[in-house]
Write a protein that holds these residues in place. Structure first.
Motif, short mmCIF file in Angstrom:
data_model
loop_
_atom_site.label_atom_id
_atom_site.label_comp_id
_atom_site.label_asym_id
_atom_site.label_seq_id
_atom_site.Cartn_x
_atom_site.Cartn_y
_atom_site.Cartn_z
N GLN A 97 -90.28 30.79 -3.27
CA GLN A 97 -90.69 31.36 -4.32
C GLN A 97 -91.15 32.78 -4.15
N LYS A 98 -91.07 33.96 -4.79
CA LYS A 98 -91.47 35.22 -4.51
C LYS A 98 -92.93 35.27 -4.80
N PRO A 99 -93.76 35.84 -3.77
CA PRO A 99 -95.13 36.13 -4.01
C PRO A 99 -95.04 37.08 -5.05
N LYS A 100 -96.36 37.08 -5.71
CA LYS A 100 -96.69 38.18 -6.81
C LYS A 100 -96.59 39.63 -6.45
N GLU A 101 -96.76 39.83 -5.08
CA GLU A 101 -96.46 41.37 -4.48
C GLU A 101 -95.11 41.69 -4.60
N ILE A 102 -94.22 40.64 -4.15
CA ILE A 102 -92.80 41.19 -4.21
C ILE A 102 -92.32 41.41 -5.39
N LEU A 103 -92.66 40.39 -6.68
CA LEU A 103 -92.50 40.72 -7.86
C LEU A 103 -93.04 41.83 -8.44
N SER A 104 -94.25 42.43 -8.20
CA SER A 104 -94.55 43.67 -8.55
C SER A 104 -93.72 44.96 -8.10
N VAL A 105 -93.40 44.79 -6.81
CA VAL A 105 -92.59 45.67 -6.08
C VAL A 105 -91.17 45.57 -6.91
N GLU A 106 -90.63 44.74 -7.13
CA GLU A 106 -89.35 44.65 -7.80
C GLU A 106 -89.38 45.07 -9.33
N GLU A 107 -90.41 44.88 -10.00
CA GLU A 107 -90.48 45.37 -11.41
C GLU A 107 -90.77 46.84 -11.27
N GLU A 108 -91.27 47.52 -10.37
CA GLU A 108 -91.77 48.88 -10.23
C GLU A 108 -90.35 49.45 -9.79
N LEU A 109 -89.34 48.93 -8.95
CA LEU A 109 -88.10 49.48 -8.64
C LEU A 109 -87.06 49.47 -9.98
N GLN A 110 -87.38 48.31 -10.70
CA GLN A 110 -86.53 48.01 -11.72
C GLN A 110 -86.65 49.39 -12.81
N GLN A 111 -87.88 49.66 -12.89
CA GLN A 111 -88.38 50.76 -14.04
C GLN A 111 -87.59 52.09 -13.44
N GLU A 112 -87.50 52.09 -11.89
CA GLU A 112 -87.05 53.16 -11.35
C GLU A 112 -85.48 53.32 -11.61
N LEU A 113 -84.69 52.12 -11.40
CA LEU A 113 -83.60 52.22 -11.51
C LEU A 113 -83.02 52.28 -13.01
N ARG A 114 -83.58 51.98 -13.86
CA ARG A 114 -83.35 52.09 -15.23
C ARG A 114 -83.38 53.46 -15.51
N SER A 115 -84.10 54.35 -14.96
CA SER A 115 -84.06 55.70 -15.49
C SER A 115 -82.94 56.58 -14.58
N LEU A 116 -82.50 55.84 -13.91
CA LEU A 116 -81.38 56.45 -12.76
C LEU A 116 -80.10 56.71 -13.47
N GLN A 117 -79.77 58.03 -13.55
CA GLN A 117 -78.47 58.40 -14.17
C GLN A 117 -77.40 57.83 -13.62
N THR A 118 -76.34 57.20 -14.23
CA THR A 118 -75.14 56.79 -13.61
C THR A 118 -73.71 57.50 -14.51
N THR A 119 -72.59 57.22 -13.94
CA THR A 119 -71.49 57.78 -14.50
C THR A 119 -70.48 56.71 -13.79
N ALA A 120 -69.38 56.40 -14.65
CA ALA A 120 -68.29 55.37 -14.41
C ALA A 120 -67.37 56.20 -13.52
N ASP A 121 -67.35 57.44 -13.34
CA ASP A 121 -66.35 58.29 -12.53
C ASP A 121 -66.63 58.71 -11.11
N GLY A 122 -67.98 58.83 -10.84
CA GLY A 122 -68.62 59.23 -9.64
C GLY A 122 -69.88 59.23 -9.43
N ASP A 123 -70.47 59.77 -8.35
CA ASP A 123 -71.97 59.43 -8.10
C ASP A 123 -72.74 60.59 -8.57
#
Length: 203
Positions: free
Chosen positions: A171-197
């Motif tokens: 089971q992930k400790p609360k500190e890991i869940l907090s880290v992952e939630e913060e990272l998910q917010q970062e990744l959702r704002s990350l621009q992506t493209t289907a054709d390249g980086d």
């Protein structure tokens, strides 16, 4: 506290992302030259793959090392393609996480559940799988806890066995869940493209 420092290093890394085959693939380049690639389900943001690569002392790229997900099968060339094929009866160890737990699956282990013992070794910072019939033994670490300098907890560990597969859950400790939630917010704002980086604009 150590956990925010790991989050800060993720945020500071140079990131590029593409959307391909229903997966969001993110490449991280860290200040020390290490590279990390993560692949997420583009709809659920479930982590499907994480692998690492670093440079040797001479500056050459080392092989990718898979941390989460199944490693790609390496081609051994056109000559005798089946000569070095791994036996399909050997135990296969892989990590596949859920949102709330780290999880490992070891396929091709046919013994009943009462044969297995899975314990935490706090001094060595690892988990150990043993069998009473001496047929299987493995040590493995949890890099996520190491990066955040968190202790292992016996009560977080459990295991089950079904269909010749041993399933180990931590089971992930609360500190890991907090880290992952913060990272998910970062990744959702990350621009992506289907054709390249596309390079992420870091703050």
């Amino acid at each position: 506290m150590a956990a925010p420092r790991w989050v800060d290093s993720l945020k500071a890394a140079k990131k590029t992302a593409i959307l391909q085959d229903g997966r969001k693939k993110v490449h991280y380049l860290f200040e020390d030259g290490k590279e990390m690639v993560e692949e997420y389900d583009s709809k659920t943001y479930e982590l499907l793959l994480r692998k690492w690569r670093q440079k040797s002392a001479l500056g050459a790229h080392c092989q990718w090392q898979t941390e989460v997900g199944e490693a790609a099968v390496q081609s051994i060339g056109a000559l005798e393609p089946d000569f070095l094929k791994e036996s399909n009866t050997n135990p296969i160890f892989m990590r596949k996480d859920t949102r709330t737990s780290f999880q490992w699956r070891i396929r091709n282990l046919p013994y009943p559940k009462d044969v297995y013992s899975v314990t935490v070794e706090k001094v060595e910072r690892c988990c150990v799988i043993r069998t009473s019939n001496k047929k299987y033994y493995k040590k493995f670490s949890i890099p996520d806890l190491d990066r955040c300098q968190l202790d292992l907890n016996d009560s977080a560990l459990s295991f089950a066995h079904a269909n010749n597969t041993l399933i180990i859950t931590y089971q992930k400790p609360k500190e890991i869940l907090s880290v992952e939630e913060e990272l998910q917010q970062e990744l959702r704002s990350l621009q992506t493209t289907a054709d390249g980086d596309v390079e992420c604009k870091t703050q």
